[in-house]
Design a protein around this motif. Sequence first.
Motif, PDB file in Angstrom:
ATOM      1  N   GLY A  14       0.935  -1.177  -0.074  1.00  0.00           N
ATOM      2  CA  GLY A  14       0.013   0.128  -0.131  1.00  0.00           C
ATOM      3  C   GLY A  14       0.999   1.523  -0.017  1.00  0.00           C
ATOM      4  N   PRO A  15       0.502   2.373   0.544  1.00  0.00           N
ATOM      5  CA  PRO A  15       1.279   3.499   0.228  1.00  0.00           C
ATOM      6  C   PRO A  15       2.328   3.534   1.622  1.00  0.00           C
ATOM      7  CG  PRO A  15      -1.067   4.234   0.549  1.00  0.00           C
ATOM      8  CD  PRO A  15      -0.999   2.590   0.508  1.00  0.00           C
ATOM      9  N   PHE A  16       3.431   4.102   1.137  1.00  0.00           N
ATOM     10  CA  PHE A  16       4.629   3.979   2.216  1.00  0.00           C
ATOM     11  C   PHE A  16       4.276   4.328   3.421  1.00  0.00           C
ATOM     12  CE2 PHE A  16       8.461   5.852   4.257  1.00  0.00           C
ATOM     13  CZ  PHE A  16       9.393   4.677   4.137  1.00  0.00           C
ATOM     14  N   GLN A  17       4.578   3.835   4.695  1.00  0.00           N
ATOM     15  CA  GLN A  17       4.367   4.519   5.719  1.00  0.00           C
ATOM     16  C   GLN A  17       5.599   4.177   6.752  1.00  0.00           C
ATOM     17  OE1 GLN A  17       0.738   3.784   7.676  1.00  0.00           O
ATOM     18  NE2 GLN A  17      -0.361   5.489   6.689  1.00  0.00           N
ATOM     19  N   LEU A  18       6.297   5.013   7.345  1.00  0.00           N
ATOM     20  CA  LEU A  18       7.308   4.563   8.510  1.00  0.00           C
ATOM     21  C   LEU A  18       6.664   5.300  10.047  1.00  0.00           C
ATOM     22  CD1 LEU A  18       9.920   3.319   9.272  1.00  0.00           C
ATOM     23  CD2 LEU A  18      10.914   5.416   8.698  1.00  0.00           C
ATOM     24  N   LEU A  19       6.668   4.188  10.703  1.00  0.00           N
ATOM     25  CA  LEU A  19       6.107   4.594  12.086  1.00  0.00           C
ATOM     26  C   LEU A  19       6.950   4.330  13.334  1.00  0.00           C
ATOM     27  CD1 LEU A  19       2.496   3.454  11.583  1.00  0.00           C
ATOM     28  CD2 LEU A  19       2.989   6.011  11.580  1.00  0.00           C
ATOM     29  N   PRO A  20       7.327   5.239  14.005  1.00  0.00           N
ATOM     30  CA  PRO A  20       8.059   4.944  15.497  1.00  0.00           C
ATOM     31  C   PRO A  20       7.068   4.093  16.489  1.00  0.00           C
ATOM     32  CG  PRO A  20       7.888   7.129  15.448  1.00  0.00           C
ATOM     33  CD  PRO A  20       7.102   6.820  14.124  1.00  0.00           C
ATOM     34  N   GLY A  33      13.890   9.580  -1.671  1.00  0.00           N
ATOM     35  CA  GLY A  33      14.374   9.449  -0.450  1.00  0.00           C
ATOM     36  C   GLY A  33      13.501   8.175   0.290  1.00  0.00           C
ATOM     37  N   THR A  34      12.127   8.495  -0.101  1.00  0.00           N
ATOM     38  CA  THR A  34      11.264   7.069   0.166  1.00  0.00           C
ATOM     39  C   THR A  34      11.809   5.999  -0.650  1.00  0.00           C
ATOM     40  OG1 THR A  34       9.390   8.781   0.350  1.00  0.00           O
ATOM     41  CG2 THR A  34       8.765   6.293  -0.091  1.00  0.00           C
ATOM     42  N   ALA A  35      12.111   6.048  -1.979  1.00  0.00           N
ATOM     43  CA  ALA A  35      12.745   4.742  -2.594  1.00  0.00           C
ATOM     44  C   ALA A  35      13.858   4.294  -2.153  1.00  0.00           C
ATOM     45  CB  ALA A  35      12.792   5.438  -4.088  1.00  0.00           C
ATOM     46  N   VAL A  36      14.890   4.997  -1.528  1.00  0.00           N
ATOM     47  CA  VAL A  36      16.035   4.726  -0.877  1.00  0.00           C
ATOM     48  C   VAL A  36      15.628   3.647   0.208  1.00  0.00           C
ATOM     49  CG1 VAL A  36      17.957   5.308   0.372  1.00  0.00           C
ATOM     50  CG2 VAL A  36      17.620   6.430  -1.636  1.00  0.00           C
ATOM     51  N   VAL A  37      14.819   4.252   1.206  1.00  0.00           N
ATOM     52  CA  VAL A  37      14.432   3.585   2.387  1.00  0.00           C
ATOM     53  C   VAL A  37      13.891   2.167   2.230  1.00  0.00           C
ATOM     54  CG1 VAL A  37      13.078   3.547   4.479  1.00  0.00           C
ATOM     55  CG2 VAL A  37      14.247   5.756   3.801  1.00  0.00           C
ATOM     56  N   ALA A  38      13.105   2.199   0.998  1.00  0.00           N
ATOM     57  CA  ALA A  38      12.106   1.086   0.437  1.00  0.00           C
ATOM     58  C   ALA A  38      13.246   0.005  -0.129  1.00  0.00           C
ATOM     59  CB  ALA A  38      11.129   1.378  -0.150  1.00  0.00           C
ATOM     60  N   MET A  39      14.135   0.534  -0.833  1.00  0.00           N
ATOM     61  CA  MET A  39      15.126  -0.632  -1.643  1.00  0.00           C
ATOM     62  C   MET A  39      15.974  -1.113  -0.303  1.00  0.00           C
ATOM     63  SD  MET A  39      15.926   1.922  -4.874  1.00  0.00           S
ATOM     64  CE  MET A  39      15.608   0.952  -6.256  1.00  0.00           C
ATOM     65  N   LEU A  40      16.467  -0.203   0.495  1.00  0.00           N
ATOM     66  CA  LEU A  40      17.219  -0.709   1.655  1.00  0.00           C
ATOM     67  C   LEU A  40      16.450  -1.756   2.424  1.00  0.00           C
ATOM     68  CD1 LEU A  40      19.033   2.291   2.633  1.00  0.00           C
ATOM     69  CD2 LEU A  40      20.125   0.418   1.366  1.00  0.00           C
ATOM     70  N   ALA A  41      15.219  -1.459   2.606  1.00  0.00           N
ATOM     71  CA  ALA A  41      14.441  -2.612   3.585  1.00  0.00           C
ATOM     72  C   ALA A  41      14.084  -3.789   2.672  1.00  0.00           C
ATOM     73  CB  ALA A  41      13.098  -2.070   3.786  1.00  0.00           C
ATOM     74  N   MET A  42      14.273  -3.734   1.426  1.00  0.00           N
ATOM     75  CA  MET A  42      14.043  -5.223   0.784  1.00  0.00           C
ATOM     76  C   MET A  42      15.306  -5.763   0.239  1.00  0.00           C
ATOM     77  SD  MET A  42      10.781  -5.465   0.749  1.00  0.00           S
ATOM     78  CE  MET A  42      10.339  -6.848  -0.405  1.00  0.00           C
ATOM     79  N   SER A  43      16.398  -5.305   0.814  1.00  0.00           N
ATOM     80  CA  SER A  43      17.571  -5.755   0.475  1.00  0.00           C
ATOM     81  C   SER A  43      18.069  -6.707   1.438  1.00  0.00           C
ATOM     82  CB  SER A  43      18.793  -4.800   0.165  1.00  0.00           C
ATOM     83  OG  SER A  43      18.343  -3.758  -0.815  1.00  0.00           O
TER      84      SER A  43
END
Length: 584
Positions: A14-20, A33-43
């Motif tokens: 769904g839409p990107f969300q990052l929650l503490p 920036g969103t793409a960088v975080v998502a790509m790292l998360a899936m690596s």
Amino acid sequence: MTARSALFTMNLLGPFQLLPRSGERIEISSKKGTAVVAMLAMSRDGERTRGWLQDRLWGTRRHAEAAGSLRRELSNLRKLLNVGDVELLVSDRDRVRLRLDLIDVDALDPTADLRHTGEFLEGLDIPGEAGFRDWLREQRTTLTQGPRAAPAAPVTGALPSYILDTSQPPIGFSGNQAIAVLPFTNVTGEETLDYLAEGISEELIVGLSRIRWLPVIARSSSFSFSESIDRKLIGQRLGAHYLVEGHLYRAYESFGVSASLSEAATGYAIWSRRFMLQSPALRDELEQFVNELVAQLETRIEHAEQIRIRNKRQDTLGVSDLIWRGRWHLNRLTRTDAEMAQKLFAEALALDPTSPEALIQTTSALAWSIWAGRQPQDQVLRMRKLAQQACLADPDDGRGFMLAGIAEMWLRHQDEAKTLLQHAIALNPSLTLAHAQLGGCYNLGGEPAKAIDHLKASLRLSSNDPNLFYALGELALSYTMLGRWTEAIEHASLSLARRPAYWYAHVLKINALARSGNLGAARVATDELIAVKPNFSKQYLDWLPFVERSWIDHFVEGLKMVPGREANWLERDTVEGSEQFLPH
């Protein structure tokens, strides 16, 4: 990690969300920036090389610009993510890592029911970045083809279906022979260098993926095998005909990288080589090494494919087979073979008028005939139109833009030519011929000093390229235009050693010898030119598309300085011989 113990929750479905854990959403305003975080998360381990990220998110920019953009994006992300004592995003000189041990990522949960979630990274689009588009498509395909295995699980038995359905050729391969890059092994004895060995493999996959005619197996598949698995079995499971593997090792105070190319089915070693690096951690040195390795692999695989198709029965040839057989003929650089190549490419284009490869090869064959026959402008305009169609058919293939640039160069549109050739190199930094043609473009525009670096880059990229004589000849031209006679003679001689009938190199050698005062050697060199081109005349030189036509007069004057020839020997009409050689 469970959601209860994680400090952060990341929603990628769904839409990107990052929650503490506090629940207040972290807003990342930048799409990249969103793409960088998502790509790292899936690596794997949440880690990627800077080069990998730059290539996918800033692939249309020059290396320095892309590196600067990534640095700025990471700086902004660290301010958002690294709050208090928690360092969520870690970056060093070459790699970037997201602390997955602190995050619960919904897309990595093997128990998640994807039927009741949104699309992966729903609504996120980065126009113009083909690398990101390909990655996003691969992730969405993987996630929707169900059930996912833990990334570190050992390979036993058949691969999961989400990696590859081995009952059919890989999608989009169109019968081409695919290549897989296995993880390079770190044998330095220093575990801290594991990431460098793996980084070399990743960069090699990125580089090879720019060769549009050569399908490359994704890292997520080729990196899933242990070293003990039989190479033939790996090839079968991945649908790969060729395998590349290698090692990173210590060599006194520097490093060495060994790389080898083999046929998966037979285990036959096609090629191997060792490269020396002062430090693979130096980004520029690693990039240069990878470009050189890609260029040499492309040459070896192209030759192997041409031989394979040449031995295939004529009545079984499809579009891909026709193209490969045509390429084999075209690389023989004779008029008869060129005519056969054009016939084969025309058949392929008739079978599939929208095939980017058929368009590119048809354009290449036309370019050959234009240069070899010094054909008029209407043929160059036809070549330009075909090249433009190839660019539209596959805007990620540097060869189409290279051919369009060559056409503009022959039309004496130097600025347009440079732009197109530079774009071709940006798409495929290992495209040897594009580097050489850019150097040639500077020569024709009267800027020989600027040409030299580009021509030397083409020589560095591939010492086995069949068109190596062209770059050597253009270097001879650069040194001739600069009045550096010794270097001009040396490079012209090296060019002729590879193509004895290359009249242009003969002319350059004669000019340099005559103008340096060695008239006896110039006379011998002139005899050698007449022996291979009995009907040589000034008409050969008149076609050359120099912006300043005074260079044509310069070469004619140099030829007339040679003693023992009648004064008007260059003025006769030309009758074409049976063999003509293309200089590019």
